[in-house]
Design a protein around this motif. Structure first.
Motif, PDB file in Angstrom:
ATOM      1  N   MET A 180       0.846  -1.197   0.000  1.00  0.00           N
ATOM      2  CA  MET A 180       0.000   0.000   0.000  1.00  0.00           C
ATOM      3  C   MET A 180       0.882   1.247   0.000  1.00  0.00           C
ATOM      4  O   MET A 180       1.600   1.494   0.958  1.00  0.00           O
TER       5      MET A 180
ATOM      6  N   SER B 182       2.354   4.841   0.544  1.00  0.00           N
ATOM      7  CA  SER B 182       2.126   5.851   1.578  1.00  0.00           C
ATOM      8  C   SER B 182       2.292   7.243   0.990  1.00  0.00           C
ATOM      9  O   SER B 182       3.180   7.484   0.173  1.00  0.00           O
TER      10      SER B 182
ATOM     11  N   GLY C 167      -9.142   5.813  -1.649  1.00  0.00           N
ATOM     12  CA  GLY C 167      -9.468   4.391  -1.595  1.00  0.00           C
ATOM     13  C   GLY C 167      -8.562   3.633  -0.640  1.00  0.00           C
ATOM     14  O   GLY C 167      -7.540   4.144  -0.156  1.00  0.00           O
ATOM     15  N   ASP C 168      -8.923   2.368  -0.398  1.00  0.00           N
ATOM     16  CA  ASP C 168      -8.180   1.522   0.545  1.00  0.00           C
ATOM     17  C   ASP C 168      -6.764   1.210   0.081  1.00  0.00           C
ATOM     18  O   ASP C 168      -5.936   0.757   0.873  1.00  0.00           O
ATOM     19  N   GLU C 169      -6.496   1.447  -1.205  1.00  0.00           N
ATOM     20  CA  GLU C 169      -5.159   1.133  -1.718  1.00  0.00           C
ATOM     21  C   GLU C 169      -4.140   2.220  -1.393  1.00  0.00           C
ATOM     22  O   GLU C 169      -2.956   2.069  -1.737  1.00  0.00           O
ATOM     23  N   TRP C 170      -4.559   3.286  -0.736  1.00  0.00           N
ATOM     24  CA  TRP C 170      -3.658   4.378  -0.378  1.00  0.00           C
ATOM     25  C   TRP C 170      -3.626   4.574   1.132  1.00  0.00           C
ATOM     26  O   TRP C 170      -4.644   4.476   1.801  1.00  0.00           O
ATOM     27  N   GLN C 171      -2.436   4.857   1.639  1.00  0.00           N
ATOM     28  CA  GLN C 171      -2.262   5.208   3.044  1.00  0.00           C
ATOM     29  C   GLN C 171      -1.820   6.668   3.090  1.00  0.00           C
ATOM     30  O   GLN C 171      -0.652   6.984   2.847  1.00  0.00           O
TER      31      GLN C 171
ATOM     32  N   GLU D 221      -5.524  11.007  -6.702  1.00  0.00           N
ATOM     33  CA  GLU D 221      -5.105   9.610  -6.817  1.00  0.00           C
ATOM     34  C   GLU D 221      -4.451   9.353  -8.169  1.00  0.00           C
ATOM     35  O   GLU D 221      -3.436   8.644  -8.259  1.00  0.00           O
TER      36      GLU D 221
ATOM     37  N   SER E  54      -0.664   8.011  -8.694  1.00  0.00           N
ATOM     38  CA  SER E  54      -0.442   6.764  -9.442  1.00  0.00           C
ATOM     39  C   SER E  54       0.518   6.992 -10.599  1.00  0.00           C
ATOM     40  O   SER E  54       1.431   6.195 -10.841  1.00  0.00           O
TER      41      SER E  54
END
Length: 332
Positions: A1, A3, A30-34, A321, A325
Motif C-alpha cells: 500500500m 504511503s 481508496g483503501d489502496e492508499w495510506q 489519486e 499513481s
C-alpha cells in the motif's frame, strides 16, 4: 500500500481553510492508499523556524510527498522525483515589492516548482497568474480544484424577503467588506460577518447604519450553521485564488452574489450573480434583484447545485489519486 504524506503548515491565527479542505479529501481516498498529514512543528515566521521545518520534513519517509499549501519551501528538502506541490494563489507576490518580493518568488515559487515532479493549482486563474510570475515553469502546472466538505449539504430555508440575513465570509484585505456594506445601504437586512473586524471596518459599518453582527473566528460547525441561517451570500472579493465560500453557499442552497473577476466566475459557474466589486451600486442591484425575484433565486439555487457537484471531495480525491499513481508509475 503506497504511503502519501500531506505536508501542512502550522496554522496561524485560526487560518485553517487549506487544512480543512485536505482533511475532507483524505477521507475519500481508496483503501489502496495510506494517506496521512504531517504538520510543520513551527510557524513559518523567520529563518530559524523555517530551517527547523525543513529538517523535520526531510526526516519523513513516504512513497509520495505532497505539499498541500503555503509551506512551499519544504520542497527544498524533499525528494523532488516523488513530490507534488499545490499552489493556492499568488496573493503574497501582489502585496510585496522589491527584494522581498523577489526572495519570496524564488523560495516560495520558482525553486519549489523546479524541484517538484508535479505542480498543481486550484484554478485556471491562478495558473495564468503563475505564468506571469514564473514564466515557462507554469507550463508544468495542472489544475485540480478545491472541494466542498461533505457536511455542506442542501438545507431548506424559507427566504425572508422582508428582512433577509446576508452572510459575508471573511474580513481580510481582499474581501471588500466596506464596499459590500455600502452596497447594502437602503436594503432592510441583517449582515452577518465571519471574521474579526478592524477599527476602520467597524467605523464604516456603523456609519452605514447597517444591522450587522461580527461572528469572529468560528468553528467548522458554527460556519455551517451560519450558511444555514442566512438567506443569501455576498462574496464580492477583489481577489481570490479560488473562492470556496461561493461553493459552500451553493452546496447549502443559497443564492450568491460574487465578483466578475479573478477566479470567482470560474468557481461560481452559472450559480451566482456576478458584479464589479468596486461598484457598490452593482452590489446593491444584485442583492435587490435576489430579494425581489423569487424565480431568479430559485434558478440560482438550482444552477448552484449543478455546479457544486464538480467540487465534491470524492471527485477531487480521484484526481489526486491519478496524480499519485502516475508519479509512482513513472518511477518504475
Amino acid at each position: 500500500m503506497p504511503s502519501v504524506i500531506h505536508h501542512q503548515r502550522l496554522p496561524d491565527h485560526g487560518h485553517v481553510s487549506i487544512e480543512r479542505l485536505f482533511d475532507g479529501i483524505r477521507h475519500e481516498f481508496g483503501d489502496e492508499w495510506q494517506v496521512r498529514p504531517s504538520v510543520s512543528p513551527f510557524s513559518s515566521q523567520g529563518l530559524l523556524p523555517r530551517l527547523q521545518n525543513l529538517k523535520a520534513a526531510g526526516a519523513l519517509e513516504a512513497a509520495v510527498h505532497h505539499i498541500v499549501g503555503d509551506v512551499h519551501y519544504l520542497a527544498l528538502n524533499l525528494p523532488g522525483e516523488r513530490l507534488v506541490l499545490t499552489i493556492h494563489d499568488c496573493a503574497a507576490l501582489e502585496r510585496l515589492k522589491g527584494w522581498r518580493r523577489e526572495l519570496l518568488r524564488q523560495l516560495w515559487f520558482v525553486q519549489p516548482m523546479r524541484r517538484a515532479a508535479v505542480v498543481t493549482t486550484i484554478s485556471e486563474t491562478t495558473k495564468e497568474e503563475l505564468k506571469r510570475w514564473v514564466g515557462k515553469l507554469a507550463e508544468k502546472v495542472i489544475v485540480i480544484p478545491n472541494c466542498v466538505r461533505s457536511e455542506f449539504q442542501p438545507f431548506a430555508k424559507c427566504f425572508d424577503e422582508g428582512y433577509p440575513v446576508v452572510l459575508q465570509v471573511g474580513t481580510g484585505w481582499n474581501k471588500n467588506l466596506v464596499s459590500v456594506a455600502r452596497g447594502l445601504l437602503g436594503i432592510p437586512c441583517r449582515l452577518e460577518i465571519v471574521g474579526q473586524l478592524d477599527d476602520f471596518q467597524h467605523a464604516a459599518l456603523q456609519a452605514s447604519h447597517l444591522d450587522y453582527h461580527e461572528l469572529g473566528r468560528i468553528s467548522d460547525e458554527e460556519l455551517l450553521e451560519a450558511y444555514r441561517r442566512c438567506d443569501l451570500v455576498v462574496f464580492a472579493s477583489h481577489y481570490e485564488g479560488f473562492g470556496l465560500p461561493i461553493l459552500e453557499a451553493q452546496a447549502i442552497g443559497r443564492p450568491v452574489v460574487t465578483s466578475n473577476l479573478s477566479s470567482m466566475p470560474e468557481a461560481a459557474g452559472k450559480g451566482a450573480l456576478l458584479v464589479d466589486p468596486a461598484d457598490p451600486q452593482a452590489i446593491h442591484r444584485a442583492v435587490k434583484n435576489i430579494i425581489d425575484d423569487c424565480s431568479l433565486r430559485e434558478g440560482l439555487i438550482r444552477d448552484g447545485f449543478e455546479n457544486v457537484a464538480r467540487f465534491r471531495p470524492e471527485a477531487v480525491a480521484r484526481r489526486y489519486e491519478a496524480v499519485y499513481s502516475q508519479l509512482l508509475n513513472d518511477r518504475r
